[in-house]
Design an enzyme around this catalytic site. Structure first.
Site, PDB file in Angstrom:
ATOM      1  N   SER A  90      13.313  39.956  75.943  1.00  0.00           N
ATOM      2  CA  SER A  90      14.087  41.078  75.431  1.00  0.00           C
ATOM      3  C   SER A  90      15.536  40.713  75.112  1.00  0.00           C
ATOM      4  O   SER A  90      16.236  41.449  74.426  1.00  0.00           O
ATOM      5  CB  SER A  90      14.064  42.212  76.469  1.00  0.00           C
ATOM      6  OG  SER A  90      14.685  41.789  77.683  1.00  0.00           O
ATOM      7  N   LYS A 120      24.592  41.372  77.437  1.00  0.00           N
ATOM      8  CA  LYS A 120      23.428  42.151  77.015  1.00  0.00           C
ATOM      9  C   LYS A 120      23.696  43.634  77.220  1.00  0.00           C
ATOM     10  O   LYS A 120      24.405  44.027  78.154  1.00  0.00           O
ATOM     11  CB  LYS A 120      22.207  41.697  77.826  1.00  0.00           C
ATOM     12  CG  LYS A 120      20.870  42.240  77.338  1.00  0.00           C
ATOM     13  CD  LYS A 120      19.729  41.589  78.127  1.00  0.00           C
ATOM     14  CE  LYS A 120      18.378  42.150  77.759  1.00  0.00           C
ATOM     15  NZ  LYS A 120      17.281  41.497  78.528  1.00  0.00           N
ATOM     16  N   SER A 123      12.573  36.970  79.805  1.00  0.00           N
ATOM     17  CA  SER A 123      13.423  37.544  78.748  1.00  0.00           C
ATOM     18  C   SER A 123      14.677  36.758  78.424  1.00  0.00           C
ATOM     19  O   SER A 123      15.367  37.071  77.459  1.00  0.00           O
ATOM     20  CB  SER A 123      13.808  38.977  79.120  1.00  0.00           C
ATOM     21  OG  SER A 123      12.682  39.807  79.102  1.00  0.00           O
TER      22      SER A 123
END
Length: 479
Positions: A155, A80, A179
């Site tokens: 996210s 990420k 997330s």
């Protein structure tokens, strides 16, 4: 044989058995990225192919020499875009860090390198991990590979979409209020958020320090367990890291759930949940019941307080953590300014997106004089009550099972117009972070539009074994 159809563990075994080379696996991923990335937008940065292939060849030599023994050695992975990687763009999908290349790597990334992982690139995300749809990214929204008119969740939407679209074999995401679990549910993959402190947060660009936790996203439960073994461990550089007696997660993969006690919160199935989601989750619970698990409903009355408590605490911490981005030492700086104060204001106004500004302002408000006791201090007390309620539940049950989200993935553009509705979509996930517990999302069916539905399995602190055990048993019973 299509390499991309293999799970991460299967690929790792074939590499060890010399049936597939690390280079072949890496090239297959780059070919897939070239094919689908324009449609999906999973990545912020895809690392230079020749440089990564050279690294793949180095890893191959170490595997052949017996120096790398991890089940995931040689397997391509993505990270990420909020995990620092030395010399690589790490932007948190924001304008304010659009040119930031850290001088060090996060501990989770270093653990991947030590295990012989091939790191392909950094994945798209909601800006500074603030969002539930992966639409607030400075680099444009990621699309759900199952249906590109819909969001992948957030996210960690890019991390989950990349796995679902076969653009990597597994990925690392971060989970502050769901997330990892929510986008895993929306994309039909498996994602686990471990107990707080199990994976080092060193080098993870902070959103809410007391809630953030790194975890893996993969095609199945076995891959998640293997990846968690790679990245978990005590780290003296992280003051919140916890030294655990055992980091063996693979041994928890057992199909037998005879006698396992499962708690089902009645409050998770009340008003607001989509009927198809409700039926799929209750159907999954029945599968485990048919395998010998003991299922019991119970009241979890604090569920309605979880979202407001989470946002008061998370946004307060965010307002503090993001104050370091001021245009002075690194990151974006506005071109036109009068003085230092004006430079701060214009840099932040231009560099942060709307959702980030909203949360910073809310966080600053609840910490301000006159409101600290009324909001922030009260939220900390409710957080303690939520943890106590979980403690009481885990005195009776091995795991708690419910939905990941009240609905399946919405259409792109639907959620941002109503932020409050978007926040309420995290109602089943945020309490897990507030209590520091482990939780996993496992696919348990599809709605009438063909969109995946996620089953959430929650365990007590440091009981990832129970979570993985129940998830693996369900997965094996339904595959």
């Amino acid at each position: 044989m299509n390499i991309l159809e293999l799970t991460a563990v299967q690929l790792g075994k074939k590499i060890k058995d010399k049936e597939i080379t690390v280079r072949e696996a890496t090239e297959a991923v780059y070919d897939q990225i070239a094919k689908v990335e324009d449609d999906i937008n999973s990545y912020v940065t895809v690392y230079d192919k020749e440089e990564v292939l050279a690294k793949a060849d180095e890893i191959q030599k170490k595997i052949d020499a017996g120096e790398l023994t991890s089940p995931l050695a040689g397997v391509p992975v993505a990270i990420k875009d909020n995990m620092c990687y030395e010399g690589k763009l790490t932007s948190c999908s924001s304008k304010i860090l659009d040119d930031f290349k850290p001088t060090f790597s996060s501990e989770a990334v270093l653990n991947l390198e030590r295990a012989g992982a091939v790191i392909i690139g950094s994945t798209n995300m909601d800006q500074f991990a603030m969002g539930s749809t992966c639409e607030t990214s400075y680099y444009g929204p990621t699309k759900n590979p199952v249906d590109t008119t819909r969001v992948p969740g957030g996210s960690s939407g890019g991390a989950c979409a990349a796995v679902a679209a076969n653009e990597c074999f597994y990925s690392l995401g971060s989970d502050t209020g769901g997330s990892i679990r929510q986008p895993s549910a929306f994309c039909g993959v498996v994602g686990i958020k471990p107990t707080y402190g199990t994976v080092s947060r060193y080098g993870l660009i902070a959103y809410a320090s007391s809630l953030d936790q790194i975890g893996p996203v993969a095609k199945n439960v076995e891959d998640c367990a293997a990846a968690l073994e790679v990245i978990a461990g005590y780290d003296a550089k992280d003051s919140t890291s916890i030294k655990r007696d055992n980091y063996d997660f693979m041994s928890a993969l057992d199909e037998n759930v005879e006698g396992m006690k499962i708690g089902v919160p009645k409050d998770y199935f009340g008003e607001g949940i989509n009927e198809e989601v409700k039926d799929a989750v209750l159907g999954a619970i029945e599968v485990l019941k048919s395998k010998g698990a003991i299922v019991e409903e119970f009241d979890f009355n604090l569920v309605n307080y979880a979202v407001p408590t989470y946002h008061v605490i998370a946004d307060a911490e965010a307002s503090s953590n993001l104050s370091r981005f001021d245009g002075v030492k690194y990151g974006y700086r506005t071109d036109d300014y009068r003085d230092l104060h004006n430079m701060y204001k214009k840099t932040r106004s231009e560099g942060f997106g709307d959702e980030v500004k909203r949360r910073i302002m809310l966080g600053s408000f609840v910490l301000s004089s006159g409101y600290y006791d009324a909001y922030y201090l009260k939220a900390l007390k409710v957080k303690a009550l939520i943890k106590k309620a979980f403690d009481e539940a885990f005195a009776k049950y091995d795991v708690i099972i419910g939905p990941v989200a009240p609905n399946t993935a919405p259409k792109i553009g639907e959620s941002l117009s109503d932020p409050l509705k978007m926040y309420l979509g995290d109602i089943y996930t945020v309490s897990v972070n507030l209590a520091g517990l482990p939780g996993i999302s496992v696919p348990c069916g599809n709605d009438s539009n063909g969109m995946p539905i996620g089953l959430q399995i929650i365990g007590d602190c440091f009981r990832e074994d129970n979570v993985l055990h129940a998830a693996y048993a369900y997965e094996q019973a339904t595959k």
